[in-house]
Design a protein around this motif. Structure first.
Motif, PDB file in Angstrom:
ATOM      1  N   PHE A  48      24.767   9.511  10.703  1.00 13.94           N
ATOM      2  CA  PHE A  48      24.965  10.820  11.310  1.00 13.94           C
ATOM      3  C   PHE A  48      26.440  11.110  11.574  1.00 13.94           C
ATOM      4  CE2 PHE A  48      20.492  10.169  12.945  1.00 13.94           C
ATOM      5  CZ  PHE A  48      19.926  11.145  12.138  1.00 13.94           C
ATOM      6  N   GLY A  49      27.310  10.288  11.054  1.00 10.46           N
ATOM      7  CA  GLY A  49      28.730  10.469  11.326  1.00 10.46           C
ATOM      8  C   GLY A  49      29.138   9.708  12.567  1.00 10.46           C
ATOM      9  N   PHE A  50      28.494   9.995  13.689  1.00 10.74           N
ATOM     10  CA  PHE A  50      28.814   9.296  14.928  1.00 10.74           C
ATOM     11  C   PHE A  50      28.156   7.912  14.976  1.00 10.74           C
ATOM     12  CE2 PHE A  50      25.144  12.028  15.795  1.00 10.74           C
ATOM     13  CZ  PHE A  50      24.237  11.146  16.354  1.00 10.74           C
ATOM     14  N   LEU A  51      27.247   7.619  14.036  1.00 11.54           N
ATOM     15  CA  LEU A  51      26.695   6.279  13.869  1.00 11.54           C
ATOM     16  C   LEU A  51      26.377   6.059  12.403  1.00 11.54           C
ATOM     17  CD1 LEU A  51      23.375   6.261  13.295  1.00 11.54           C
ATOM     18  CD2 LEU A  51      23.289   6.851  15.690  1.00 11.54           C
ATOM     19  N   ASN A  52      26.397   4.794  12.008  1.00  6.52           N
ATOM     20  CA  ASN A  52      26.126   4.461  10.606  1.00  6.52           C
ATOM     21  C   ASN A  52      25.337   3.160  10.559  1.00  6.52           C
ATOM     22  OD1 ASN A  52      26.122   3.743   7.924  1.00  6.52           O
ATOM     23  ND2 ASN A  52      28.259   4.257   7.553  1.00  6.52           N
ATOM     24  N   PHE A  53      24.040   3.271  10.245  1.00  4.29           N
ATOM     25  CA  PHE A  53      23.161   2.104  10.136  1.00  4.29           C
ATOM     26  C   PHE A  53      22.690   1.902   8.689  1.00  4.29           C
ATOM     27  CE2 PHE A  53      21.442   3.048  14.700  1.00  4.29           C
ATOM     28  CZ  PHE A  53      22.572   2.489  15.263  1.00  4.29           C
ATOM     29  N   THR A  54      23.477   2.319   7.730  1.00  4.84           N
ATOM     30  CA  THR A  54      22.992   2.391   6.348  1.00  4.84           C
ATOM     31  C   THR A  54      22.885   1.038   5.645  1.00  4.84           C
ATOM     32  OG1 THR A  54      25.256   2.893   5.644  1.00  4.84           O
ATOM     33  CG2 THR A  54      23.759   4.764   5.968  1.00  4.84           C
ATOM     34  N   THR A  55      23.521  -0.004   6.161  1.00  8.03           N
ATOM     35  CA  THR A  55      23.413  -1.317   5.513  1.00  8.03           C
ATOM     36  C   THR A  55      22.747  -2.303   6.462  1.00  8.03           C
ATOM     37  OG1 THR A  55      25.537  -2.209   6.295  1.00  8.03           O
ATOM     38  CG2 THR A  55      25.573  -0.838   4.297  1.00  8.03           C
ATOM     39  N   ILE A  56      22.144  -3.337   5.902  1.00  6.81           N
ATOM     40  CA  ILE A  56      21.462  -4.326   6.726  1.00  6.81           C
ATOM     41  C   ILE A  56      22.448  -5.080   7.621  1.00  6.81           C
ATOM     42  CG2 ILE A  56      21.549  -6.112   4.930  1.00  6.81           C
ATOM     43  CD1 ILE A  56      18.781  -7.052   5.940  1.00  6.81           C
ATOM     44  N   ASP A  57      23.669  -5.285   7.129  1.00  8.77           N
ATOM     45  CA  ASP A  57      24.674  -5.959   7.953  1.00  8.77           C
ATOM     46  C   ASP A  57      25.049  -5.120   9.164  1.00  8.77           C
ATOM     47  OD1 ASP A  57      24.753  -8.198   6.369  1.00  8.77           O
ATOM     48  OD2 ASP A  57      26.449  -7.510   5.168  1.00  8.77           O
ATOM     49  N   ARG A  58      25.160  -3.812   8.956  1.00  8.95           N
ATOM     50  CA  ARG A  58      25.449  -2.924  10.086  1.00  8.95           C
ATOM     51  C   ARG A  58      24.297  -2.956  11.094  1.00  8.95           C
ATOM     52  NH1 ARG A  58      29.356   1.069   9.953  1.00  8.95           N
ATOM     53  NH2 ARG A  58      30.651   1.152   8.083  1.00  8.95           N
ATOM     54  N   ARG A  59      23.074  -2.927  10.610  1.00 10.45           N
ATOM     55  CA  ARG A  59      21.931  -2.914  11.513  1.00 10.45           C
ATOM     56  C   ARG A  59      21.843  -4.220  12.304  1.00 10.45           C
ATOM     57  NH1 ARG A  59      19.936  -0.397   6.949  1.00 10.45           N
ATOM     58  NH2 ARG A  59      18.553  -2.096   6.286  1.00 10.45           N
ATOM     59  N   ARG A  60      22.130  -5.330  11.651  1.00  2.03           N
ATOM     60  CA  ARG A  60      22.138  -6.611  12.369  1.00  2.03           C
ATOM     61  C   ARG A  60      23.218  -6.612  13.447  1.00  2.03           C
ATOM     62  NH1 ARG A  60      23.756 -11.660   8.883  1.00  2.03           N
ATOM     63  NH2 ARG A  60      25.660 -10.408   8.854  1.00  2.03           N
ATOM     64  N   PHE A  61      24.429  -6.161  13.085  1.00  6.27           N
ATOM     65  CA  PHE A  61      25.533  -6.148  14.052  1.00  6.27           C
ATOM     66  C   PHE A  61      25.181  -5.295  15.272  1.00  6.27           C
ATOM     67  CE2 PHE A  61      29.280  -3.918  15.726  1.00  6.27           C
ATOM     68  CZ  PHE A  61      30.017  -5.001  16.181  1.00  6.27           C
ATOM     69  N   TYR A  62      24.638  -4.102  15.028  1.00  6.48           N
ATOM     70  CA  TYR A  62      24.362  -3.212  16.154  1.00  6.48           C
ATOM     71  C   TYR A  62      23.133  -3.651  16.944  1.00  6.48           C
ATOM     72  CZ  TYR A  62      28.153  -0.188  14.773  1.00  6.48           C
ATOM     73  OH  TYR A  62      29.405   0.292  14.493  1.00  6.48           O
ATOM     74  N   CYS A  63      22.221  -4.399  16.332  1.00  3.06           N
ATOM     75  CA  CYS A  63      21.153  -5.014  17.112  1.00  3.06           C
ATOM     76  C   CYS A  63      21.747  -6.032  18.095  1.00  3.06           C
ATOM     77  CB  CYS A  63      20.142  -5.712  16.198  1.00  3.06           C
ATOM     78  SG  CYS A  63      18.952  -4.623  15.399  1.00  3.06           S
ATOM     79  N   GLU A  64      22.664  -6.843  17.593  1.00  2.13           N
ATOM     80  CA  GLU A  64      23.313  -7.839  18.453  1.00  2.13           C
ATOM     81  C   GLU A  64      24.122  -7.170  19.567  1.00  2.13           C
ATOM     82  OE1 GLU A  64      25.492  -9.974  15.531  1.00  2.13           O
ATOM     83  OE2 GLU A  64      23.782 -11.229  14.916  1.00  2.13           O
ATOM     84  N   GLU A  65      24.803  -6.082  19.230  1.00  2.00           N
ATOM     85  CA  GLU A  65      25.554  -5.342  20.238  1.00  2.00           C
ATOM     86  C   GLU A  65      24.626  -4.728  21.283  1.00  2.00           C
ATOM     87  OE1 GLU A  65      29.412  -4.367  20.508  1.00  2.00           O
ATOM     88  OE2 GLU A  65      28.657  -6.406  20.264  1.00  2.00           O
ATOM     89  N   GLU A  66      23.493  -4.216  20.829  1.00  2.00           N
ATOM     90  CA  GLU A  66      22.544  -3.611  21.767  1.00  2.00           C
ATOM     91  C   GLU A  66      22.063  -4.632  22.796  1.00  2.00           C
ATOM     92  OE1 GLU A  66      18.328  -1.107  21.828  1.00  2.00           O
ATOM     93  OE2 GLU A  66      19.460  -1.317  19.960  1.00  2.00           O
ATOM     94  N   VAL A  67      21.761  -5.836  22.336  1.00  2.00           N
ATOM     95  CA  VAL A  67      21.328  -6.885  23.254  1.00  2.00           C
ATOM     96  C   VAL A  67      22.449  -7.261  24.211  1.00  2.00           C
ATOM     97  CG1 VAL A  67      20.605  -9.304  23.413  1.00  2.00           C
ATOM     98  CG2 VAL A  67      19.572  -7.800  21.692  1.00  2.00           C
ATOM     99  N   ARG A  68      23.632  -7.488  23.677  1.00  5.32           N
ATOM    100  CA  ARG A  68      24.777  -7.913  24.511  1.00  5.32           C
ATOM    101  C   ARG A  68      25.084  -6.890  25.590  1.00  5.32           C
ATOM    102  NH1 ARG A  68      30.240  -6.935  24.834  1.00  5.32           N
ATOM    103  NH2 ARG A  68      30.214  -5.475  23.074  1.00  5.32           N
TER     104      ARG A  68
END
Length: 344
Positions: A48-68
């Motif tokens: 959406f511009g303000f977020l980018n979850f288009t790759t599996i690596d990005r989704r993994r990173f932001y899952c980890e950030e969400e937990v932290r």
């Protein structure tokens, strides 16, 4: 995620504890699988511009950030990051198949104690609001601050956020907000930023730009024996590095939206008493307009999601219209009455 894989995650066998019930809910950025004991959030591959979850690596990173990040306010709720694996039956949250995605695993909180439900049912008393104010105040007083974080409190940074929102709201013109009302909002924001430069500078100098929550509205708070605040912004530091006044303005705005401005008054008084930050009142109205626009935009984006049911789309459209009406109402009546009545 393909429809076939989504449906396979509705099987009890896809979960290690074999739950008796599974419900799928969707936001504009997540698939949320709710079981008897746990919640699994899988990020949609969207940009959406303000977020980018288009790759599996990005989704993994932001899952980890969400937990932290969410462990700051709800350490017992955020259990970790689960792998989504491919099996012969489809997708699964356990097993030895190849990893095809990631999910945030959370302890399920009681639905009936979510603050939006409690407010709508008239079951929120002063003590609950005081407990929430205390938790938020303590969080803000301890939240990280730095020269880097301070940059996001400047007028230029705040204007960037507004411009981005307006650009994304343009697609909804005449559907959830009229072109005239959108123009009115733009003019008011430009004028306010130009005329109140010193207010924003004072907030930076006072140390009030911090690593906050960023998404502090009613449906992200659960009030039981404890107060749980969850689902902060993890995908963009720009939306979390902000004035503490902007953080609490989200909750205050949402209380107004649910016709409980009286509870907003109680929260703000207690927050100011506990933090000593009475100066936040100078910008609360400005940030409440901003938060109403953000909430309207997010609901508007959900109406564009082809994967949700028509009933959910209609509900999102109604919410979007309501939040934009509230934003316009703030402009017309800067001092809110005790009971907000939205009539336009």
């Amino acid at each position: 995620m393909e429809e076939r894989l989504l449906q396979s995650l509705m099987r009890s066998e896809a979960y290690e504890d074999m739950p008796g019930s599974i419900t799928l809910k969707q936001t504009h950025i997540s698939y949320i699988f709710i079981t008897d004991r746990y919640v699994y959030k899988v990020k949609k591959p969207v940009d959406f511009g303000f977020l980018n979850f288009t790759t599996i690596d990005r989704r993994r990173f932001y899952c980890e950030e969400e937990v932290r990040l969410n462990r700051r306010l709800s350490p017992d709720v955020y259990l970790g990051v689960s792998e989504v694996r491919l099996t012969s039956e489809g997708a699964s949250f356990h097993g030895s198949g190849s990893v095809i995605d990631y999910a945030v695993k959370m302890l399920r909180l009681p639905d009936e104690r979510m603050l939006d439900r409690l407010v709508d049912a008239g079951e929120v008393d002063e003590d609950t609001i005081l407990r929430i104010a205390s938790k938020v105040a303590k969080f803000h007083l301890a939240a990280e601050k730095s020269a880097e974080i301070d940059r996001f409190g400047t007028v230029d940074s705040i204007r960037q956020n507004w411009d981005e929102n307006f650009g994304q709201v343009d697609q909804f013109s005449e559907e959830i907000i009229s072109a005239g009302d959108l123009s009115l909002l733009r003019e008011w924001v430009d004028r306010f930023l130009a005329e109140n430069y010193r207010l924003f500078t004072n907030r930076i100098e006072g140390g009030f730009i911090r690593d906050c929550d960023g998404d502090l509205h009613l449906s992200n708070i659960c009030a039981g024996n404890e107060i749980w605040i969850f689902d902060c912004i993890e995908f963009n530091n720009r939306f979390r590095y902000l004035d503490t006044a902007s953080d609490i303005a989200f909750l205050l705005m949402d209380l107004d939206f649910h016709y409980r401005s009286d509870l907003a008054v109680i929260f703000l008084a207690e927050y100011c008493r506990l933090t000593g930050d009475y100066g936040c009142r100078t910008l609360i109205d400005f940030y409440k307009v901003y938060r109403a626009v953000v909430r309207g935009k997010v609901s508007g984006l959900l109406t564009r999601d082809a994967g949700i049911a028509e009933s959910e789309r209609e509900a999102a459209l109604e919410r979007a219209v309501g939040y934009f009406r509230l934003a316009r109402g703030y402009l017309l009546c800067r001092t809110l009455p005790k009971t907000l009545i939205i009539v336009f």
